[in-house]
Design an enzyme around this catalytic site. Structure first.
Site, PDB file in Angstrom:
ATOM      1  N   HIS A 272      28.993  29.493  37.256  1.00 47.23           N
ATOM      2  CA  HIS A 272      27.872  29.987  38.050  1.00 47.23           C
ATOM      3  C   HIS A 272      26.845  28.882  38.360  1.00 47.23           C
ATOM      4  CE1 HIS A 272      29.237  33.978  36.523  1.00 47.23           C
ATOM      5  NE2 HIS A 272      29.264  33.404  35.338  1.00 47.23           N
TER       6      HIS A 272
HETATM    7  O1  RIB Z   1      25.349  35.532  34.693  1.00 50.37           O
HETATM    8  C1  RIB Z   1      25.608  34.160  34.584  1.00 50.37           C
HETATM    9  C2  RIB Z   1      24.354  33.417  34.261  1.00 50.37           C
HETATM   10  O2  RIB Z   1      23.842  33.853  33.005  1.00 50.37           O
HETATM   11  C3  RIB Z   1      24.582  31.911  34.085  1.00 50.37           C
HETATM   12  O3  RIB Z   1      23.419  31.236  34.450  1.00 50.37           O
HETATM   13  C4  RIB Z   1      24.819  31.766  32.610  1.00 50.37           C
HETATM   14  O4  RIB Z   1      24.474  30.477  32.112  1.00 50.37           O
HETATM   15  C5  RIB Z   1      23.846  32.770  32.063  1.00 50.37           C
HETATM   16  O5  RIB Z   1      22.561  32.179  32.031  1.00 50.37           O
END
Ligand code: RIB
Ligand code: CA
Length: 347
Positions: A272
């Site tokens: 992500h």
């Molecule tokens: O949902 C994914 C996000 O939540 C990413 O940023 C992961 O590192 C957590 O922070």
């Protein structure tokens, strides 16, 4: 004179985390990225551990001059929840980074944010890959922040896609939905080219890092032996890579792949945050659509859900440019090229 690289000044606000770690490596590996500071919030792990993780990655890579500031240790209203089961007891999976020797900044994260945008109005890119608590607090102290910031890029939310924390919520928003609402409301009314770019699960769960990407990174870093990780490896297996960056990154990502496998998503890792970092440096990597984004706070089942009004039903101005499509292969080409070469240089 050679073409002068137009640099992108960034504030990186994180809850490091395995994918936050790769986002930082990607930015350190990108010559156009000018990391002004890293601000830390609680999320994946407590805020102090987030800060240690960032100091440790920076020191491992010889990036000793980037300010790392502590921010919010709890959300603005609801109790803190963390997720060591996803990111490991220290937030970096199986990696065991050398303890950092440099101290944290004496400044609070909100001071870092406000000072940066006042010094360089309209220039700074804010990249948030964790809960939005620090940014919400900074906006409360400096209501002009949305107009002083060059652009905001957020990894967070889920729209026409299932949640990863509850059936309808994404982690960064779910940890602190009240702060998320403050932020989205504050960025209302900006011109489309200045609207926050939102990288939500709809697109980030298409960013699937697989063992072959780790292997390609090791080759690009000229690391030995070949870095092959597999779901059938013994649980205690750790990387023997000659390159330190590859070794620690591989150990970190292995934990994340084990987590995704346990969730029946395959031996892969949704990356992500590095995707949001790549978008911050080059928004053309994503296809975006404007919408009004708001956050549900009162739902018994849906508190923390991000809701997009794509068709103007609420009669409000758009406040977000949501990434609706991308080319994951192009993203991974950039990761392997940049982080592989960087690891070869510093590792
Ligand atoms: O949902 C994914 C996000 O939540 C990413 O940023 C992961 O590192 C957590 O922070
Ligand atoms: Ca994160």
């Amino acid at each position: 004179m050679g073409d002068t690289l137009s640099r992108v000044p960034l504030i990186l606000d994180v809850d490091t985390g395995i994918d936050d770690s790769l986002a930082l490596l990607y930015l350190m590996a990108s010559p156009e990225a000018e990391i002004l500071a890293i601000t830390c919030t609680a999320g994946n792990v407590p805020a102090h551990q987030v800060a240690i993780n960032n100091l440790a990655w920076l020191e491992l890579c010889g990036y000793d001059d980037v300010e790392v500031a502590l921010g919010a240790e709890v959300p603005i209203i609801q109790p803190l929840m963390t997720t060591e089961e996803t990111h490991g007891p220290q937030g970096i999976g199986h990696a065991e980074l050398p303890a950092p020797t440099r101290a944290l900044s004496a400044r609070h994260a909100t001071e870092v944010w406000i000072d940066a945008v006042r010094r360089r109005p309209g220039e700074v890119i804010g990249l948030v890959t964790g809960p939005l608590t620090n940014l919400a607090l900074a906006i409360k102290l400096e209501p002009e922040l949305p107009r002083l910031l060059g652009r905001l890029v957020v990894m967070g939310g889920s729209f026409n896609h299932a949640g990863n924390t509850t059936p309808t919520t994404e982690w960064n928003i779910a940890v602190d939905p009240d702060s998320a609402k403050i932020v989205f409301d504050a960025f209302s009314g900006l011109p489309e080219e200045r609207m926050p770019i939102v990288c939500a699960l709809d697109v980030t769960e298409r960013i699937e890092m697989k063992p072959e990407h780790i292997a390609e990174l090791a080759v690009a870093a000229e690391s030995e032996p070949a870095e092959i990780i597999a779901p059938e490896d013994p649980p205690e297996q750790r990387s023997q890579a000659s390159n330190r960056v590859i070794r620690h990154l591989s150990d970190a990502v292995r934990f994340y792949m084990e987590f995704h496998l346990a969730q029946d998503q395959g031996f892969l890792a949704h990356m992500h945050d590095p995707f949001a970092a790549a978008i911050a440096l080059d928004p053309s990597l994503g296809v975006m659509r404007p919408a009004v984004v708001d956050v549900e706070l009162a739902g018994t089942l849906t508190r923390g859900q991000t809701v997009a009004d794509w068709r103007g039903m609420w009669g409000r101005p758009a406040n977000a440019a949501i990434v609706v499509d991308t080319d994951p292969a192009e993203f991974f080409r950039r990761v392997v090229d940049r982080v592989g070469a960087f690891a070869r240089r510093v590792g």
